[in-house]
Scaffold this active site. Structure first.
Site, PDB file in Angstrom:
ATOM      1  N   HIS A 104      -2.815  -2.226   5.796  1.00 13.24           N
ATOM      2  CA  HIS A 104      -1.630  -1.262   6.557  1.00 13.24           C
ATOM      3  C   HIS A 104      -2.607  -2.009   7.909  1.00 13.24           C
ATOM      4  CE1 HIS A 104      -2.011   2.263   3.538  1.00 13.24           C
ATOM      5  NE2 HIS A 104      -2.088   1.175   3.009  1.00 13.24           N
TER       6      HIS A 104
ATOM      7  N   SER B  22       3.201  -0.618   1.045  1.00  9.23           N
ATOM      8  CA  SER B  22       2.652  -0.045   2.370  1.00  9.23           C
ATOM      9  C   SER B  22       2.116  -1.430   3.829  1.00  9.23           C
ATOM     10  CB  SER B  22       1.512   0.182   2.280  1.00  9.23           C
ATOM     11  OG  SER B  22       1.470   1.388   1.176  1.00  9.23           O
TER      12      SER B  22
END
Length: 230
Positions: free
Chosen positions: A208, A144
């Site tokens: 993220h 991610s």
């Protein structure tokens, strides 16, 4: 709002590295992680903030001995996933957005960009864990962070590219700056809520955000040619 495709009309380069990254992630998850059931691998090769901060392997309390230098787990964790849903979501985003960046960067530069963003994303998670003194012994894993870097680079280079999104039973075409802008806003809100124990546990939102910001800041230095107007 679920992205299912984008505009690839300007793509001239076959994204071999993007295909390779997707294949490698799937191979590790299926063969080595046994579809996410190999808990020993997760406990030994994921990034553990306390190990990165101390530089020493920590065993016990759910953590297994790390067979590689602890700093190398920043790289190994990028190719592991916690569940089928986790890897499917990540690979969908990578397949949609990664090829456009590889097209303008070239194969080697794109690979370097992807790995650097992933490592900076992991370090962002480590930094946030240290700052909050929370989750220091919780393993983190997944692509991610690196993919967030791809998204950050995409929004800089292709803000007007139309992204096909699925909303309930309908599809729409929405500019990337809106689609990805909403995505990063959700990450920021989720990180804020997690400070008050309102967000879902186990998601490294700081990774993220860190990856996305890294991608935005670094992307133009990796582009090998002028990006066509979109």
């Amino acid at each position: 709002m679920f992205p299912i495709g984008d505009d690839n009309t300007g793509r001239t380069l076959t994204p071999y590295i993007n295909y390779l990254l997707i294949a490698l992630n799937i191979f590790v998850f299926v063969y080595y992680q046994a579809l996410g059931t190999n808990q020993y691998m997760i406990a030994s090769l994921s990034t553990v903030p306390a190990e990165i901060l101390s530089g020493h392997d920590i065993a016990g309390n759910g953590l297994a001995p790390t067979p590689i230098p602890v700093y190398a787990t920043i790289l190994s964790s990028m190719f592991m996933h916690g569940s089928i849903a986790h890897i499917l979501g990540n690979m969908l985003y990578l397949s949609i957005f990664g090829d456009n960046l590889e097209n303008v960067m070239g194969h080697a530069r794109y690979l370097a960009f992807y790995l650097i963003c992933g490592m900076l994303a992991s370090l962002s998670h480590v930094f946030m864990s240290a700052l909050l003194n929370d989750g220091l012994y919780v393993p983190s894993l997944g692509a991610s962070g690196a993919i967030s870097g791809v998204l950050g680079g995409y929004i800089i280079l292709f803000p007007r590219n139309r992204i096909r999104i699925l909303l309930i039973a309908f599809t729409f075409r929405v500019p990337a700056i809106i689609t990805l802008g909403i995505w990063i806003l959700m990450q920021v809100v989720s990180q804020y809520n997690s400070l008050h124990a309102q967000a879902e546990a186990g998601v490294a939102y700081a990774a993220h955000i860190g990856g996305f910001v890294a991608g935005m800041l670094l992307v133009k230095s990796f582009v090998r040619k002028t990006v066509p107007a979109v």
